[in-house]
Structures are given as C-alpha cells and as structure tokens.
Enzyme design. Structure first.
Site, short mmCIF file in Angstrom:
data_model
loop_
_atom_site.label_atom_id
_atom_site.label_comp_id
_atom_site.label_asym_id
_atom_site.label_seq_id
_atom_site.Cartn_x
_atom_site.Cartn_y
_atom_site.Cartn_z
N ASN A 13 0.87 -1.18 0.00
CA ASN A 13 0.00 0.00 0.00
C ASN A 13 0.90 1.23 0.00
O ASN A 13 1.54 1.53 1.00
CB ASN A 13 -0.89 -0.03 1.26
N LYS A 15 0.04 4.33 -0.20
CA LYS A 15 -0.56 5.52 0.43
C LYS A 15 -0.36 6.74 -0.47
O LYS A 15 -0.44 6.63 -1.68
CB LYS A 15 0.03 5.73 1.82
N HIS A 99 -9.40 0.98 4.75
CA HIS A 99 -8.12 1.15 5.45
C HIS A 99 -8.32 2.08 6.65
O HIS A 99 -9.10 3.04 6.57
CB HIS A 99 -7.08 1.73 4.49
N GLU A 101 -6.65 4.42 7.80
CA GLU A 101 -6.39 5.85 7.55
C GLU A 101 -7.60 6.51 6.89
O GLU A 101 -7.88 7.69 7.11
CB GLU A 101 -5.11 6.02 6.71
N GLU A 171 -5.57 -5.26 10.32
CA GLU A 171 -4.55 -4.25 10.55
C GLU A 171 -4.82 -3.53 11.87
O GLU A 171 -5.61 -2.58 11.91
CB GLU A 171 -4.56 -3.23 9.41
N GLY A 177 2.41 1.81 10.74
CA GLY A 177 3.37 2.91 10.62
C GLY A 177 4.03 3.29 11.93
O GLY A 177 4.68 4.34 12.02
N SER A 217 3.37 -2.66 10.23
CA SER A 217 4.84 -2.71 10.38
C SER A 217 5.45 -4.06 10.00
O SER A 217 6.36 -4.53 10.67
CB SER A 217 5.22 -2.29 11.80
C1 PEP Z 1 -0.69 -0.12 5.85
O1 PEP Z 1 -0.65 1.01 5.44
O2 PEP Z 1 -1.62 -0.85 5.49
C2 PEP Z 1 0.36 -0.57 6.76
C3 PEP Z 1 0.23 -1.75 7.32
O3 PEP Z 1 1.42 0.27 6.99
P1 PEP Z 1 2.83 -0.09 7.69
O4 PEP Z 1 3.29 -1.38 7.05
O5 PEP Z 1 3.70 1.06 7.37
O6 PEP Z 1 2.57 -0.27 9.14
#
Ligand code: PEP
Length: 253
Positions: A13, A15, A99, A101, A171, A177, A217
């Site tokens: 992803n 973003k 997601h 975000e 998630e 992040g 992460s």
């Molecule tokens: C994501 O944006 O779906 C995500 C899991 O980000 P990160 O791997 O940076 O934690």
C-alpha cells in the site's frame, strides 16, 4: 474433501507516496527479482494518478495493481471520487477498502465501506477489505467486538459468491506505521477469530478459502514468523513496500 491451500498474497500500500514516474521506476526494478519462482501473489496499490502507468509497467509480470479506494456510484456530481468502471478502464483489478487511515482521517464508516465493497464486487474488482482495532479499543479488551462489528457492517448484504472473491486484512491501528508489530500469536488470535466469524456468517468451507492478510509494520525480518501462523495468509505492507529491495525481502521471506 480438503480445501485447497490458500496462496500467500503480499500487497504493498503506497498511500500518498510516489508519482507515476516513481511507480514505474519501482516496478521496473522489482521485475528484476525472480517473482515467478515464488508461490506468492503480489499486488501494489499506487495513488490514482499513477495507476495507469503502473498497470502498463506491470504488464506481462505477475504483479497486480490495486487502487486505494473506490466510489459506489458509477458516475455523477461527486467531486474527488473515482468509480469502479474508471479503475477497470485502466486495467486495475483490485482495490483496498476500509483502510484505517480512510476511517480515521476521512470519515469512512462501516456503512460507506460496505457500499464501496458491494460496488467493487458487483463491478468485478477484487477487494482487500481492512479491519482493525485502535490502541484504546485493545486496551479496553474490545478488540474482538470491534472486529466483529466491522466484519458485520462491511460485509452486510455480501453474498457467498461475492465473499469468495474478497480478501480480508487485519490491521491493528496501533501497529500501522508505528514500528510496533503485533506478535505472531496476537495476530493469529484475531485472524482465527475473523475466520470463525466468516464461518458463522457463510460456511466453514468458504471461511477456509478466504485469505486474511496481516498489516502493521511488516518487514523482511518479521514476515516469515507472521506468515507461519495457520490463519495468516499474507501481508498488507505500507512503509516497507516503498523500496523494491525491502519489499522483495518480504516476498522472499
Ligand atoms: C498499511 O498502510 O496498510 C500498513 C500496514 O502500513 P505499515 O506497514 O507502514 O505499518
């Protein structure tokens, strides 16, 4: 009868990162790795303006291109939105929906995620439907309730054959992040719960076919331990998907 094993999927992803030119550069570099030798599905989700170029750069490779959102109406006066047909017209086959975000910063709710999901499925896109609890919700021991509500809301009105084309992603918001990863055991507990909810809503065989990705992460050095869990079928990767060599490290793990 035994179910076919679920194929691992690693989805990046991106973003709000990478111009079209940068997306093409990444895909060209990534194609140099022996992807076809891996029994892994790979998808990348660039920003809307980079989708067309990314699809063309990925042509002839196993890389699939996903959008990061889609609107439920086919067209109309909806400034800033993009329809299923518009994505399909540039060759996009997948879409990330719900997601955290989007939920956190752009007012996305279970209801709007559900409308997007049903439109994506009706139009033939393969959705990656995200669920996950916040840190406060985990600390209040509400994780499983939150996940149950998100699944019920997000999949409302989604029939069995459509659910069969849906990929889920767990998630935990506190791990996105932040550099904090759920331990494989914590992630497995929730993945197992998600699968049992899917079995209740649909049936066991369908629940056993649906892929559930973990996101939060994920990096080359923690990917293998997460993927070794029985109900973790891949990863949705943010930060570590931005550099071709690091992302390859996860696919290769
Ligand atoms: C994501 O944006 O779906 C995500 C899991 O980000 P990160 O791997 O940076 O934690």
């Amino acid at each position: 009868m035994t179910d076919t094993p679920r194929r691992i999927m690693i989805a990046g992803n991106w973003k709000c990162y990478k111009t079209a030119a940068e997306a093409v550069q990444f895909i060209q570099a990534f194609r140099a790795y022996p992807l076809a030798e891996k029994a892994v599905d790979v998808a990348l989700a660039p920003t809307f303006p980079a989708l067309d170029a990314a699809v063309r750069a990925a042509e002839g490779s196993p890389i699939r291109v996903a959008a990061q959102n889609v609107f439920w109406e086919p067209d109309g006066a909806f400034t800033g939105e993009v329809s299923v047909a518009m994505l399909k017209a540039v060759g996009v086959g997948m879409v990330i929906l719900g997601h955290s975000e989007r939920r956190q910063y752009f007012g996305e709710t279970d209801e709007t995620v559900n409308r997007r999901l049903r439109a994506a499925l009706a139009g033939g896109l393969e959705p990656i439907f995200c669920v996950g609890e916040s840190l406060a919700e985990r600390e209040a021991s509400r994780t499983l309730d939150v996940i149950r509500t998100q699944i019920e809301g997000g999949l409302a009105g989604v029939d069995e054959s459509s659910a069969d084309r849906t990929i889920l992603a767990y998630e935990p918001v506190w791990a996105i992040g932040t550099g904090r990863t759920a331990t494989p055991e914590i992630a497995q507990e929730v993945h197992g719960f998600i699968r049992s909810e899917l079995a209740k809503k649909y049936n066991k065989s369908l629940a056993n076919r649906i892929r559930i990705l973990y996101g939060g992460s994920v990096k080359p050095d923690n990917a293998a331990a997460l993927m070794a869990q029985p109900d973790i079928d891949g990863a949705l990767v943010g930060g570590a998907s931005l550099k071709a060599d690091v992302f390859w490290g996860i696919v290769n793990a």
